[in-house]
Design a protein around this motif. Structure first.
Motif, mmCIF file in Angstrom:
data_model
loop_
_atom_site.group_PDB
_atom_site.id
_atom_site.type_symbol
_atom_site.label_atom_id
_atom_site.label_comp_id
_atom_site.label_asym_id
_atom_site.label_seq_id
_atom_site.Cartn_x
_atom_site.Cartn_y
_atom_site.Cartn_z
ATOM 1 N N LYS A 327 0.811 -1.204 0.000
ATOM 2 C CA LYS A 327 0.000 0.000 0.000
ATOM 3 C C LYS A 327 0.854 1.268 0.000
ATOM 4 O O LYS A 327 0.295 2.379 0.010
ATOM 5 C CB LYS A 327 -0.900 0.018 1.235
ATOM 6 N N ALA A 328 2.169 1.143 -0.027
ATOM 7 C CA ALA A 328 3.073 2.292 0.107
ATOM 8 C C ALA A 328 3.233 3.004 -1.223
ATOM 9 O O ALA A 328 2.962 2.478 -2.304
ATOM 10 C CB ALA A 328 4.418 1.823 0.629
ATOM 11 N N ASP A 329 3.641 4.247 -1.098
ATOM 12 C CA ASP A 329 3.981 5.010 -2.303
ATOM 13 C C ASP A 329 5.445 4.778 -2.653
ATOM 14 O O ASP A 329 6.134 3.942 -2.068
ATOM 15 C CB ASP A 329 3.680 6.496 -2.082
ATOM 16 N N ARG A 330 5.924 5.584 -3.625
ATOM 17 C CA ARG A 330 7.298 5.400 -4.075
ATOM 18 C C ARG A 330 8.283 5.664 -2.953
ATOM 19 O O ARG A 330 9.263 4.919 -2.795
ATOM 20 C CB ARG A 330 7.576 6.310 -5.271
ATOM 21 N N THR A 331 8.070 6.702 -2.173
ATOM 22 C CA THR A 331 9.001 7.039 -1.093
ATOM 23 C C THR A 331 9.052 5.926 -0.060
ATOM 24 O O THR A 331 10.138 5.552 0.415
ATOM 25 C CB THR A 331 8.598 8.362 -0.430
ATOM 26 N N GLY A 332 7.888 5.350 0.285
ATOM 27 C CA GLY A 332 7.870 4.269 1.276
ATOM 28 C C GLY A 332 8.622 3.036 0.774
ATOM 29 O O GLY A 332 9.358 2.387 1.524
ATOM 30 N N MET A 333 8.485 2.722 -0.508
ATOM 31 C CA MET A 333 9.197 1.573 -1.051
ATOM 32 C C MET A 333 10.706 1.823 -1.092
ATOM 33 O O MET A 333 11.503 0.915 -0.828
ATOM 34 C CB MET A 333 8.687 1.254 -2.454
ATOM 35 N N GLN A 334 11.110 3.055 -1.399
ATOM 36 C CA GLN A 334 12.539 3.359 -1.412
ATOM 37 C C GLN A 334 13.131 3.266 -0.006
ATOM 38 O O GLN A 334 14.258 2.760 0.166
ATOM 39 C CB GLN A 334 12.765 4.748 -2.004
ATOM 40 N N ASP A 335 12.393 3.709 0.997
ATOM 41 C CA ASP A 335 12.891 3.626 2.374
ATOM 42 C C ASP A 335 13.043 2.175 2.811
ATOM 43 O O ASP A 335 14.035 1.810 3.463
ATOM 44 C CB ASP A 335 11.943 4.364 3.325
ATOM 45 N N LEU A 336 12.056 1.335 2.469
ATOM 46 C CA LEU A 336 12.150 -0.060 2.862
ATOM 47 C C LEU A 336 13.322 -0.762 2.151
ATOM 48 O O LEU A 336 14.020 -1.593 2.751
ATOM 49 C CB LEU A 336 10.828 -0.780 2.536
ATOM 50 N N ARG A 337 13.527 -0.423 0.919
ATOM 51 C CA ARG A 337 14.650 -1.030 0.169
ATOM 52 C C ARG A 337 15.976 -0.657 0.799
ATOM 53 O O ARG A 337 16.867 -1.510 0.955
ATOM 54 C CB ARG A 337 14.593 -0.589 -1.293
ATOM 55 N N ARG A 338 16.141 0.591 1.186
ATOM 56 C CA ARG A 338 17.387 1.021 1.813
ATOM 57 C C ARG A 338 17.581 0.320 3.156
ATOM 58 O O ARG A 338 18.704 -0.060 3.504
ATOM 59 C CB ARG A 338 17.387 2.537 1.988
ATOM 60 N N ARG A 339 16.505 0.119 3.921
ATOM 61 C CA ARG A 339 16.639 -0.538 5.222
ATOM 62 C C ARG A 339 17.061 -2.001 5.047
ATOM 63 O O ARG A 339 17.934 -2.482 5.776
ATOM 64 C CB ARG A 339 15.311 -0.468 5.977
ATOM 65 N N PHE A 340 16.460 -2.714 4.092
ATOM 66 C CA PHE A 340 16.856 -4.094 3.867
ATOM 67 C C PHE A 340 18.320 -4.193 3.458
ATOM 68 O O PHE A 340 19.030 -5.109 3.879
ATOM 69 C CB PHE A 340 15.952 -4.729 2.796
ATOM 70 N N ALA A 341 18.756 -3.258 2.626
ATOM 71 C CA ALA A 341 20.146 -3.295 2.171
ATOM 72 C C ALA A 341 21.106 -2.926 3.290
ATOM 73 O O ALA A 341 22.190 -3.518 3.418
ATOM 74 C CB ALA A 341 20.331 -2.366 0.981
ATOM 75 N N LYS A 342 20.724 -1.962 4.114
ATOM 76 C CA LYS A 342 21.613 -1.491 5.175
ATOM 77 C C LYS A 342 21.718 -2.504 6.302
ATOM 78 O O LYS A 342 22.816 -2.751 6.829
ATOM 79 C CB LYS A 342 21.115 -0.156 5.691
ATOM 80 N N GLU A 343 20.587 -3.123 6.705
ATOM 81 C CA GLU A 343 20.571 -4.035 7.847
ATOM 82 C C GLU A 343 20.689 -5.504 7.420
ATOM 83 O O GLU A 343 20.660 -6.396 8.276
ATOM 84 C CB GLU A 343 19.286 -3.837 8.664
ATOM 85 N N HIS A 344 20.810 -5.731 6.106
ATOM 86 C CA HIS A 344 20.947 -7.088 5.561
ATOM 87 C C HIS A 344 19.804 -7.975 6.050
ATOM 88 O O HIS A 344 19.997 -9.149 6.440
ATOM 89 C CB HIS A 344 22.292 -7.715 5.960
#
Length: 448
Positions: A327-344
């Protein structure tokens, strides 16, 4: 006293040929005086007048060994000479005239005449005037001959008298300089004119460089345009919005094809094939993930979940693949992608997705304990989270599951890596991700 003995054997004496004058040597102003000159021979006087021939009938003069001696005859002695009586019988009478000139024994030598004797006298006179080859002559004339004094005998000729090919008179100084003539001067180097084909090659290279430069500029402009699209251009926003509805707008066989072919996607570049064995009804995300993964995906929400299960062609491995429409917009998806990459978060074993174990299929025993490898993708250009999880088809448990990124590394020796379960999870997830992107872009071009 009789002179008959002087003419008795005169025709037998060989005549002496007249002396021949030697050929004058070639003139050399420097070495003429050094050439030896033959010594002068005194001219021999020619033979005197021959006596007249004896009269016919007179006794011939003896020849050979019985010839009369050449010396004067001995005067008769005794009473016969004093009385003036007749001569002895063995003495021939006195000749009254000189004998005739006998023929010459050597016909090749002509008799000498008065003209020959005068020429011989002149040759002797000329030789007497030639330079003498004596030490005194050389000492007296060496300086003048070396310096080219024309007044000295045998000296070099003057410049007016010199022949065109004669060398100039010596200067009395030693020669200097090189003994060989100097080589001609080398002309300055002139580079050859370039060949015509080089200009053609240069023109082609210049044209290629121009095209490459234009291509680079165009590529930079296109990249900038695409970056602007990804940041929120109308086209990117339309694709993102349509991606939220792809799960129910696209046919199920399009989202999850009955057969997937992976060329070179297996271990060692082997080809892989997977066959779809079950498709789960669309649903929510409850009981689809472990609690920690549900918590990690909570910021983007769960709109709808679709999933299917595949088995490989050897029926040794099973793979469940799914897609979460958020249900997220583009900004929400970008934030989640960065968190997965940063925290592995995609590599943690406590954040693995759960499989879909359909009854009556090879995946019936595929539960949480049988999970061996997995892959999670958070897309930022679509509101979608795609995942895949693999395990053994025989239902064996795996104590040490391994993420697909690690199981597909070269040299991995874990059970999931050696069984190719990491390659299965990664390859099937890649195919479903590509399908969702393609269907989302296709929905923006189709008429509504």
């Amino acid at each position: 006293m009789s002179t008959e003995a002087d003419f008795a054997d005169a025709h037998r004496l060989p005549r002496t040929p007249p002396p021949q004058a030697p050929a004058p040597p070639a003139e050399d102003p420097q070495t003429a005086v050094l050439r030896p000159v033959p010594p002068e021979r005194p001219a021999k006087p020619g033979p005197g007048p021959m006596p007249a021939a004896a009269p016919i009938g007179s006794a011939a003069a003896p020849t050979g060994s019985a010839a009369a001696p050449t010396g004067p005859a001995a005067a008769p002695t005794g009473p016969a000479a004093a009385a003036g009586g007749p001569p002895p019988e063995n003495i021939p009478p006195r000749p009254t005239h000189a004998p005739a000139t006998p023929p010459a024994d050597n016909p090749s030598v002509p008799p000498q005449t008065a003209t020959d004797r005068s020429a011989t006298d002149r040759s002797a006179t000329d030789r007497s005037a030639a330079p003498r080859d004596t030490a005194a002559f050389h000492l007296a004339n060496s300086g003048a001959l070396w310096n080219g004094d024309p007044k000295r005998p045998g000296a070099a000729r003057t410049e007016d008298e010199a022949a065109p090919d004669d060398l100039p008179p010596p200067t009395g100084r030693p020669l200097t300089g090189p003994l060989v003539p100097q080589p001609p001067a080398t002309p300055p180097y002139t580079p050859p004119a370039p060949a015509p084909h080089r200009s053609v090659q240069r023109t082609a290279l210049a044209a290629a460089g121009l095209v490459l430069g234009v291509g680079l500029v165009a590529g930079a402009a296109a990249g900038s345009w695409l970056a602007d699209d990804a940041d929120g251009s109308p086209a990117a926003e339309a694709v993102f919005a349509h991606g939220r509805e792809t799960w129910h707008s696209a046919p199920v066989d399009t989202l999850f094809p009955p057969t997937l072919n992976g060329l070179g996607t297996g271990p060692g570049g082997a080809d892989r094939t997977w066959v779809r064995i079950a498709v789960a009804p669309d649903s929510g995300c409850a009981d689809a993930f472990d609690p920690l993964l549900t918590k990690a995906l909570a910021p983007v929400g769960c709109n709808r979940l679709v999933r299917a299960t595949y088995v490989d062609a050897t029926r040794t491995s099973v793979i469940t693949v799914g897609a979460v429409s958020t249900k997220a917009d583009r900004t929400g998806m970008q934030d989640l992608r960065r968190r997965f990459a940063k925290e592995h978060l995609d590599t943690r074993t406590d954040l693995m997705p759960r499989p879909y174990a359909a009854k009556g299929t090879p995946a019936a025993g595929f539960g949480p304990a049988q999970r061996a490898s997995w892959s999670i993708r958070v897309l930022d250009d679509l509101p979608v989270v795609v995942y895949g999880v693999s395990g053994f088809a025989d239902g064996r448990t795996v104590d040490d599951p391994q993420p697909a990124a690690e199981a597909t590394r070269t040299g991995a020796t874990t059970a999931p890596a050696e069984a190719g379960l990491g390659h299965d999870a990664k390859a099937v997830t890649d195919r479903i991700e590509q399908t969702f992107r393609k269907q989302a872009a296709k929905g923006t071009t189709e008429p509504q």
